[in-house]
Write a protein that holds these residues in place. Sequence first.
Motif, PDB file in Angstrom:
ATOM      1  N   ASP A   1       0.811  -1.221   0.000  1.00  0.00           N
ATOM      2  CA  ASP A   1       0.000   0.000   0.000  1.00  0.00           C
ATOM      3  C   ASP A   1       0.840   1.266   0.000  1.00  0.00           C
ATOM      4  O   ASP A   1       0.312   2.380   0.002  1.00  0.00           O
ATOM      5  CB  ASP A   1      -0.973   0.013   1.182  1.00  0.00           C
ATOM      6  CG  ASP A   1      -0.275   0.203   2.528  1.00  0.00           C
ATOM      7  OD1 ASP A   1       0.973   0.185   2.574  1.00  0.00           O
ATOM      8  OD2 ASP A   1      -0.984   0.349   3.542  1.00  0.00           O
TER       9      ASP A   1
ATOM     10  N   PHE B   1      -2.588  -4.065   0.718  1.00  0.00           N
ATOM     11  CA  PHE B   1      -3.962  -4.194   0.254  1.00  0.00           C
ATOM     12  C   PHE B   1      -4.173  -5.648  -0.159  1.00  0.00           C
ATOM     13  O   PHE B   1      -3.338  -6.241  -0.847  1.00  0.00           O
ATOM     14  CB  PHE B   1      -4.243  -3.289  -0.944  1.00  0.00           C
ATOM     15  CG  PHE B   1      -4.394  -1.839  -0.601  1.00  0.00           C
ATOM     16  CD1 PHE B   1      -5.424  -1.401   0.209  1.00  0.00           C
ATOM     17  CD2 PHE B   1      -3.503  -0.897  -1.110  1.00  0.00           C
ATOM     18  CE1 PHE B   1      -5.569  -0.056   0.529  1.00  0.00           C
ATOM     19  CE2 PHE B   1      -3.634   0.441  -0.802  1.00  0.00           C
ATOM     20  CZ  PHE B   1      -4.678   0.865   0.023  1.00  0.00           C
TER      21      PHE B   1
ATOM     22  N   ARG C   1      -7.348  -3.929   4.129  1.00  0.00           N
ATOM     23  CA  ARG C   1      -5.995  -3.395   4.277  1.00  0.00           C
ATOM     24  C   ARG C   1      -5.398  -3.894   5.579  1.00  0.00           C
ATOM     25  O   ARG C   1      -6.084  -3.941   6.612  1.00  0.00           O
ATOM     26  CB  ARG C   1      -6.016  -1.870   4.263  1.00  0.00           C
ATOM     27  CG  ARG C   1      -4.640  -1.229   4.405  1.00  0.00           C
ATOM     28  CD  ARG C   1      -4.694   0.279   4.226  1.00  0.00           C
ATOM     29  NE  ARG C   1      -3.414   0.894   4.562  1.00  0.00           N
ATOM     30  CZ  ARG C   1      -3.109   1.394   5.754  1.00  0.00           C
ATOM     31  NH1 ARG C   1      -4.012   1.396   6.732  1.00  0.00           N
ATOM     32  NH2 ARG C   1      -1.916   1.914   5.978  1.00  0.00           N
TER      33      ARG C   1
END
Length: 211
Positions: A6, A12, A21
């Motif tokens: 991410d 993610f 997440r």
Amino acid sequence: WSIVDDGAGGLFVGTTAGVVRHDGQRIVAPPHSRMQSISVRSLLRTTDVALWMGSFWDQRVYRYLHGRIQVMTPPDWQYEVQALFQDASGDVWVGSRGGGLLRWDGKTWQIYGADGPQKVQSITQTTDGDLWFATGSFYTMFYMSGSGAIRYDGHSRKILTTQDGLSSDFVFSVAEASDSAIWIGTGKGVDVLSADTLISIPVRDVWHFQE
């Protein structure tokens, strides 16, 4: 289905139930509530820090950037998305099940319909700049089909199939080793292309699927 960095020390994770997440310690809500309702097969984080999401069930490609989610694919193109990839020039490629290939150059889409592979499982680029498309798709857990591994140099393409010695026409993935050999994972084993010679490597305990 898919995991990407991410950019902030977390991950993610794309699932059939949406995007979640992991912040490095625990699962947290994604940055946009709509991500929780998108069935995601593939994820891609591009050089402009956008998050691209390829949906299997929604049959669209979404992009999250600067707090906004938008549908990227043309409105008349709705196919199951199996692969997302950004090449060295920055173009984004979309591999689908049944809808061919798409390429986004930052402004417009180019669709390789009848001229391209119809079922793309994954996409990669080797150090020489060539793009490789692993073709295949599941129909049931034990039935899959594909049209081999396709190498595209930007002008022409070369297709490797079982007629060339490939262990299966269903190809999961293609990767380049440090010695420039091309490793090809198929539904029936592993093949290595080195110096234009294709070698099959015996792999034990591999499920053999009907083709």
